[in-house]
Design an enzyme around this catalytic site. Structure first.
Site, PDB file in Angstrom:
ATOM      1  N   LYS A 148       0.850  -1.192   0.000  1.00 33.75           N
ATOM      2  CA  LYS A 148       0.000   0.000   0.000  1.00 33.75           C
ATOM      3  C   LYS A 148       0.886   1.243   0.000  1.00 33.75           C
ATOM      4  O   LYS A 148       1.502   1.584   0.998  1.00 33.75           O
ATOM      5  CB  LYS A 148      -0.925   0.053   1.233  1.00 33.75           C
ATOM      6  CG  LYS A 148      -2.027   1.108   1.003  1.00 33.75           C
ATOM      7  CD  LYS A 148      -2.625   1.682   2.270  1.00 33.75           C
ATOM      8  CE  LYS A 148      -1.945   2.894   2.807  1.00 33.75           C
ATOM      9  NZ  LYS A 148      -1.916   4.103   1.950  1.00 33.75           N
TER      10      LYS A 148
ATOM     11  N   GLU B 110       9.707   1.810  10.569  1.00 34.82           N
ATOM     12  CA  GLU B 110      10.760   2.798  10.282  1.00 34.82           C
ATOM     13  C   GLU B 110      10.101   4.159  10.382  1.00 34.82           C
ATOM     14  O   GLU B 110       9.270   4.510   9.537  1.00 34.82           O
ATOM     15  CB  GLU B 110      11.310   2.602   8.863  1.00 34.82           C
ATOM     16  CG  GLU B 110      11.972   1.270   8.612  1.00 34.82           C
ATOM     17  CD  GLU B 110      13.340   1.151   9.261  1.00 34.82           C
ATOM     18  OE1 GLU B 110      13.887   2.186   9.688  1.00 34.82           O
ATOM     19  OE2 GLU B 110      13.829   0.032   9.375  1.00 34.82           O
TER      20      GLU B 110
ATOM     21  N   CYS C  22      13.587  11.571   5.890  1.00 39.71           N
ATOM     22  CA  CYS C  22      13.557  11.132   7.297  1.00 39.71           C
ATOM     23  C   CYS C  22      14.898  11.366   7.978  1.00 39.71           C
ATOM     24  O   CYS C  22      14.954  11.658   9.170  1.00 39.71           O
ATOM     25  CB  CYS C  22      13.169   9.667   7.375  1.00 39.71           C
ATOM     26  SG  CYS C  22      14.194   8.618   6.330  1.00 39.71           S
TER      27      CYS C  22
ATOM     28  N   GLU D 196       9.708  16.590  14.602  1.00 40.88           N
ATOM     29  CA  GLU D 196      10.036  16.479  13.179  1.00 40.88           C
ATOM     30  C   GLU D 196       9.120  17.405  12.383  1.00 40.88           C
ATOM     31  O   GLU D 196       7.903  17.244  12.409  1.00 40.88           O
ATOM     32  CB  GLU D 196       9.839  15.032  12.731  1.00 40.88           C
ATOM     33  CG  GLU D 196      10.292  14.779  11.309  1.00 40.88           C
ATOM     34  CD  GLU D 196       9.962  13.372  10.836  1.00 40.88           C
ATOM     35  OE1 GLU D 196       8.838  12.902  11.074  1.00 40.88           O
ATOM     36  OE2 GLU D 196      10.834  12.756  10.189  1.00 40.88           O
TER      37      GLU D 196
HETATM   38  P1  NAP Z   1       2.323   8.583   7.548  1.00 36.17           P
HETATM   39  O1  NAP Z   1       1.278   9.610   7.562  1.00 36.17           O
HETATM   40  O2  NAP Z   1       2.620   7.847   8.807  1.00 36.17           O
HETATM   41  O3  NAP Z   1       1.924   7.568   6.390  1.00 36.17           O
HETATM   42  C1  NAP Z   1       2.765   6.504   6.000  1.00 36.17           C
HETATM   43  C2  NAP Z   1       1.927   5.436   5.349  1.00 36.17           C
HETATM   44  O4  NAP Z   1       1.056   4.876   6.326  1.00 36.17           O
HETATM   45  C3  NAP Z   1       1.030   5.945   4.229  1.00 36.17           C
HETATM   46  O5  NAP Z   1       0.921   4.964   3.232  1.00 36.17           O
HETATM   47  C4  NAP Z   1      -0.286   6.126   4.953  1.00 36.17           C
HETATM   48  O6  NAP Z   1      -1.392   6.121   4.108  1.00 36.17           O
HETATM   49  C5  NAP Z   1      -0.289   4.922   5.844  1.00 36.17           C
HETATM   50  N1  NAP Z   1      -1.195   4.996   6.975  1.00 36.17           N
HETATM   51  C6  NAP Z   1      -1.754   6.088   7.552  1.00 36.17           C
HETATM   52  N2  NAP Z   1      -2.540   5.717   8.597  1.00 36.17           N
HETATM   53  C7  NAP Z   1      -2.484   4.364   8.665  1.00 36.17           C
HETATM   54  C8  NAP Z   1      -3.060   3.399   9.524  1.00 36.17           C
HETATM   55  N3  NAP Z   1      -3.859   3.719  10.536  1.00 36.17           N
HETATM   56  N4  NAP Z   1      -2.789   2.092   9.310  1.00 36.17           N
HETATM   57  C9  NAP Z   1      -1.967   1.724   8.299  1.00 36.17           C
HETATM   58  N5  NAP Z   1      -1.377   2.602   7.457  1.00 36.17           N
HETATM   59  C10 NAP Z   1      -1.626   3.907   7.634  1.00 36.17           C
HETATM   60  O7  NAP Z   1       3.713   9.164   7.048  1.00 36.17           O
HETATM   61  P2  NAP Z   1       3.963  10.084   5.780  1.00 36.17           P
HETATM   62  O8  NAP Z   1       3.501  11.449   6.108  1.00 36.17           O
HETATM   63  O9  NAP Z   1       3.470   9.412   4.553  1.00 36.17           O
HETATM   64  O10 NAP Z   1       5.561  10.046   5.697  1.00 36.17           O
HETATM   65  C11 NAP Z   1       6.380  10.892   6.404  1.00 36.17           C
HETATM   66  C12 NAP Z   1       6.958  10.191   7.607  1.00 36.17           C
HETATM   67  O11 NAP Z   1       7.678   9.029   7.193  1.00 36.17           O
HETATM   68  C13 NAP Z   1       7.980  11.055   8.333  1.00 36.17           C
HETATM   69  O12 NAP Z   1       7.786  10.946   9.725  1.00 36.17           O
HETATM   70  C14 NAP Z   1       9.306  10.437   7.925  1.00 36.17           C
HETATM   71  O13 NAP Z   1      10.365  10.667   8.836  1.00 36.17           O
HETATM   72  C15 NAP Z   1       8.940   9.000   7.835  1.00 36.17           C
HETATM   73  N6  NAP Z   1       9.914   8.261   7.030  1.00 36.17           N
HETATM   74  C16 NAP Z   1      10.782   7.425   7.675  1.00 36.17           C
HETATM   75  C17 NAP Z   1      11.748   6.741   6.945  1.00 36.17           C
HETATM   76  C18 NAP Z   1      12.727   5.821   7.626  1.00 36.17           C
HETATM   77  O14 NAP Z   1      13.465   5.145   6.929  1.00 36.17           O
HETATM   78  N7  NAP Z   1      12.776   5.764   8.946  1.00 36.17           N
HETATM   79  C19 NAP Z   1      11.822   6.921   5.562  1.00 36.17           C
HETATM   80  C20 NAP Z   1      10.923   7.788   4.941  1.00 36.17           C
HETATM   81  C21 NAP Z   1       9.967   8.453   5.686  1.00 36.17           C
HETATM   82  P3  NAP Z   1      -1.992   7.525   3.610  1.00 36.17           P
HETATM   83  O15 NAP Z   1      -0.953   8.160   2.784  1.00 36.17           O
HETATM   84  O16 NAP Z   1      -3.178   7.128   2.871  1.00 36.17           O
HETATM   85  O17 NAP Z   1      -2.316   8.320   4.849  1.00 36.17           O
END
Ligand code: NAP
Length: 497
Positions: free
Chosen positions: A176, A251, A290, A391
């Site tokens: 997804k 992650e 990230c 963040e």
């Molecule tokens: P996010 O809002 O947590 O969303 C990540 C993914 O999870 C999306 O596909 C999202 O779908 C999905 N999601 C949302 N709610 C969910 C739920 N209740 N159950 C299952 N899946 C769910 O994060 P983002 O805004 O896309 O990404 C930014 C974050 O990712 C930042 O905090 C960044 O630091 C982190 N990140 C970490 C790494 C690492 O390697 N540690 C790498 C890249 C990014 P939707 O898009 O439909 O909401």
């Protein structure tokens, strides 16, 4: 209803069961980059069921390793064939520059090549139990059905860190992507099909995580959830998966320190290089990384000059449409995300941080329809400020100052996160001391931002658990099984009756 169906379930491409679609917006100008089917909860459940059937009844888990490795190599070849079209989709969806998207696709290719090689050289471990009639060995088996959830900042790259080892291990999966950036993953799943991935092995649903999340991560048919995204979502997923004791790897975010000692900037050349690395470390991809080095921790004796030089260069960064080769960085991923970043800038000002540069949208009328934001630096920051601890995921650098090594380490570790850190010093002994003292998953010494598919990636603290890439990134998708084979069994003789 959309044109071509975008959900892939059990090897069949379909529209959403309720006909729902979502427009993916190009953040460079607000135009529609694509209209895609948006899965329902029923679609998500069907995708998990298809992955379960493909695992339990299909051939992929028992396909010889050499064939799985060959398939991964074919995927890598096709990625290079389609590099330009995939890069264009990635730029349209995320806003990142085309140059960055091309690097992403090369990196995705490397991940597939790496796991093709690694899985081919893994071997069982023989254990000497001190009895010649017993053959004891530890073998690796695929963990089963995996749910793979990726964020929007590196849509295909983050997904590849999951799909490549999952395929290599012999798993089946439901992928997804983020609802904000689904386009490249849809094209990629078509490419996987072309490479010969059997039906049902890779299923694809796109749509809202909030809607589909529980159906994917809370389904008892799922054996492993690999998630990359924010801390709040990571917590939710961990809680939901715990119901069925499903293994989870998360992650999450980072608030990454970049520590600069004065001796790393004691000549004009080293000073400029240090400025250059700090600048790139934080403002690449408009800070939506990230591991971005968002906290500059600089030695007091050079701090004023260093911040002034940074501000001068930050003001010259060419923010613009990612399709324009002159642009050095693109917009933020969406209007909503820019709102969040702007709110953090207002917060920083109200907390008393000193705004040095940026802090506003670009004035160029040509950028008015996109969600652009200028590189922003706050000086005189401290750990009482939320702008330093949370963040922001945008182009915001905060500056803290230190006077000795112990204070630099203390500040570098004073975070709930622990994803990545950078250290700059010309003193090799000090460099080694500091990198060992920092509690972060990746630490760069005199460099920033690089990674390789062959080395583990992941966080300490609230940056997550589990690892991606490297051998540990494959092990996440494998169960270890101990097989004890007695070739000449004797009665146990314990019970005499
Ligand atoms: P996010 O809002 O947590 O969303 C990540 C993914 O999870 C999306 O596909 C999202 O779908 C999905 N999601 C949302 N709610 C969910 C739920 N209740 N159950 C299952 N899946 C769910 O994060 P983002 O805004 O896309 O990404 C930014 C974050 O990712 C930042 O905090 C960044 O630091 C982190 N990140 C970490 C790494 C690492 O390697 N540690 C790498 C890249 C990014 P939707 O898009 O439909 O909401």
């Amino acid at each position: 209803m959309n044109g071509e169906p975008d959900l892939c379930i059990g090897g069949a491409w379909r529209h959403a069961s309720d006909g729902g679609t979502r427009s993916s917006i190009n953040p460079a100008d607000g135009s529609v980059a694509g209209v895609v089917d948006e899965a329902t909860v029923e679609d998500a459940r069907a995708a998990v069921a298809a992955a379960r059937t493909a695992f339990d009844d299909g051939t992929w888990p028992s396909t010889p390793v050499i064939e799985r490795a060959a398939l991964l190599d074919r995927v890598a070849d096709l990625l290079q064939r389609d590099k330009e079209s995939l890069s264009l989709l990635e730029t349209a969806d995320t806003g990142k520059t085309l140059a960055e998207s091309r690097i992403d696709i090369d990196d995705v290719t490397s991940v597939f090549r790496y796991y093709a090689k690694l899985v081919g050289v893994q071997s069982d471990r023989l254990v000497d139990v001190g009895d010649a009639s017993v053959v004891s060995r530890v073998v690796r088996e695929p963990i089963g059905v995996c749910v793979l959830i990726a964020p929007w900042n590196y849509p295909l790259l983050q997904m590849s860190w999951k799909i490549a080892p999952a395929l290599a291990a012999g798993c089946t999966m439901v992928a997804k992507p983020s609802e904000v950036t689904p386009l490249s993953t849809i094209a990629f799943v078509h490419l996987l099909e072309e490479a010969g991935v059997p039906p049902g092995v890779v299923n694809l649903v796109q749509g809202s995580g909030a809607v589909l999340g529980d159906a994917l991560t809370g389904d008892p048919a799922v054996d492993f959830v690999s998630f990359t995204g924010g801390l709040a979502t990571g917590r939710t997923i961990s809680r939901v998966a715990a119901e069925h004791v499903t293994k989870v790897a998360v992650e999450l975010g980072g608030k990454n320190p970049h520590i600069v000692f004065a001796d790393a900037a004691d000549s004009a050349e080293s000073f400029d290089m240090a400025v250059d690395h700090v600048l790139t470390g934080v403002f690449l991809h408009s800070g939506q990384v990230c591991s971005a080095g968002t906290r500059l921790i600089v030695e007091e004796s050079i701090a004023d000059d260093f911040v002034a030089a940074l501000a001068e260069r930050a003001a010259k960064i060419r923010v613009g449409n990612g399709m324009d080769p002159a642009s050095e960085t693109g917009p933020l991923v969406s209007e909503q995300h820019r709102d969040k970043v702007e709110a953090y800038v207002a917060l920083g000002i109200s907390e008393g941080a000193k705004l040095v540069v940026g802090g506003e949208r670009p004035s160029d009328p040509a950028l008015a329809d996109g969600s652009y934001y200028l590189p922003t630096i706050f000086d005189r920051c401290d750990r009482t400020m939320r702008i330093v601890t949370e963040e922001t995921f945008g182009p915001i650098l905060t500056v803290e100052r230190f006077t000795d090594e112990a204070e630099a380490i203390r500040l570098g570790n004073d975070t709930d996160y622990g994803l990545a850190a950078g250290v700059r010093t010309s003193d090799a002994a000090r460099g080694e001391r500091v990198v060992r003292a920092l509690r972060h998953g990746t630490v760069w010494l005199n460099d920033f931002g690089y990674y390789t598919a062959a080395a583990e990636w992941g966080g300490f603290g609230k940056s997550g658990n589990g690892r991606e890439l490297g051998p540990a990134g494959l092990a996440e998708y494998q169960e270890m099984k101990h097989i004890w084979h007695n070739t000449a069994p004797m009665p146990a003789g314990w019970f005499k009756g």
